[in-house]
Design an enzyme around this catalytic site. Sequence first.
Site, PDB file in Angstrom:
ATOM      1  CB  CYS A   1      -1.969   1.058   6.163  1.00  0.00           C
ATOM      2  SG  CYS A   1      -1.529   0.305   4.605  1.00  0.00           S
TER       3      CYS A   1
ATOM      4  N   PRO B   1     -24.214   6.535 -29.803  1.00  0.00           N
ATOM      5  CG  PRO B   1     -25.013   7.844 -31.543  1.00  0.00           C
ATOM      6  CD  PRO B   1     -23.867   6.979 -31.166  1.00  0.00           C
ATOM      7  CB  THR B   2     -28.281   3.533 -30.093  1.00  0.00           C
ATOM      8  OG1 THR B   2     -28.407   4.206 -31.336  1.00  0.00           O
ATOM      9  CG2 THR B   2     -29.552   2.796 -29.761  1.00  0.00           C
TER      10      THR B   2
ATOM     11  CB  ALA C   1     -24.382   6.901 -25.033  1.00  0.00           C
TER      12      ALA C   1
ATOM     13  CB  ALA D   1     -29.592   2.061 -23.497  1.00  0.00           C
TER      14      ALA D   1
ATOM     15  CG  HIS E   1      -2.014  -1.065   1.094  1.00  0.00           C
ATOM     16  ND1 HIS E   1      -3.029  -1.218   2.002  1.00  0.00           N
ATOM     17  CD2 HIS E   1      -2.236  -2.009   0.141  1.00  0.00           C
ATOM     18  CE1 HIS E   1      -3.832  -2.194   1.621  1.00  0.00           C
ATOM     19  NE2 HIS E   1      -3.363  -2.702   0.501  1.00  0.00           N
TER      20      HIS E   1
ATOM     21  CD  GLU F   1      -1.636   3.844   3.767  1.00  0.00           C
ATOM     22  OE1 GLU F   1      -1.377   3.231   2.702  1.00  0.00           O
ATOM     23  OE2 GLU F   1      -2.779   3.943   4.225  1.00  0.00           O
TER      24      GLU F   1
END
Length: 357
Positions: A88, A291-292, A294, A296, A54, A56
């Site tokens: 951590c 576009p179609t 999107a 939906a 991680h 840290e």
Amino acid sequence: MAQQADITAMRRAVELAARGLGSTSPNPVVGCVITDVSGHRVGEGWHQRAGGPHAEVHALREAGVLARGGTAYVTLEPCNHTGRTGPCAQALTEAGISRVVYAVGDPNPQATGGADTLRAAGVEVVSGVLADEAEAVNIAWLTSVRHGRPFVRWKYAATLDGRIAAADGTSRWITSAESRADVHRLRAEADAVVVGSGTARADDPHLAVRGVDAAVQPLRVVVDTEATAVKPGARILDDAAPTLIAIAEDAETALPDVVRLPRAGRGLSVPALLDALHARGVRSVLLEGGPTLAGAFVAAGAVDQVVGYLAPVLLGAGPAALADAGIGTITEALRLDITDISDIGSDIRITATLKGA
Ligand SMILES: NC(=O)c1ccc[n+]([C@@H]2O[C@H](COP(=O)([O-])OP(=O)(O)OC[C@H]3O[C@@H](n4cnc5c(N)ncnc54)[C@H](OP(=O)(O)O)[C@@H]3O)[C@@H](O)[C@H]2O)c1
């Protein structure tokens, strides 16, 4: 009120967190800065990949004994659980950190509680410093944990009059080379890139990441209800990245990598698609149209962020960026907050999120 030194160190931690975008999923991106007793920066780190140390731990390693009595700035509340790496909160305490400043609380029920553990060990804990910036860098992971589905960023490239293709269907290229390179960066940040069958038919898109160093390739997904758009030999079926074709439960196909989903409306169920992707470990989706599909996604309330590339080009005819999204009157219009406007080559990139999201 946060002190300027706290803000400066946290801003650096947010910058560090951003370096992990695209390579930490299903984990968050996290950055950490450690200052010594006199406030000098002595350690920096970020979570680089799932299963790795991680942020840290990286920062503590760099700081060494200078961490004793110092402050740790972390973009996300230090974790409290032992997963593939140790907690951590405990690592910070053992290193002798006397103050922890974090930006955003950990919404993950298995990892939360780090702040309480630190306080119980006598460490001073401050939360909420630069929370908006830290939320923004980690928006994909935070959304997926809070809602139990992938974060969805819808990207489109349009002319100034909002068209994504010409009347004859041609669309290469509306935006500049710089914008197209920027889209590869967005792909590299995403776990999956999704297009509809209309785009697969019109463009035979490849959808893999090019030109981004050490990119983890996303899962390429085509939503192809009848399994008729993606044919053997399609560019998306090469081995540059994994591919998944979403088809109806009753569709017939010889393609190997398919997921069968229930039908809904004019195609497949968008929530079922997102559930299926989430079950495969996908925490962030780049929806690349058209576009179609999107429309939906918007109608299903499944778009979290919009990234529009607008080119100084006019077409006057051709499909709009977004097709029917179930919005019939102006009072139902979806209102967004613009979070960024940038010049990209000769275009502008507008980033916006749903109001109140
Ligand atoms: N400039 C840009 O940013 C951009 C980006 C992408 C595409 N484009 C252009 O957009 C055009 C294609 O757009 P398009 O709107 O025709 O195609 P599309 O949105 O890519 O695909 C639409 C199709 O997806 C399928 N689908 C599956 N589930 C659906 C659902 N729940 N709701 C709606 N559709 C669903 C439907 O066909 P089935 O049910 O039969 O599978 C539908 O016809 C091309 O000209 C392409 O070049 C431009």
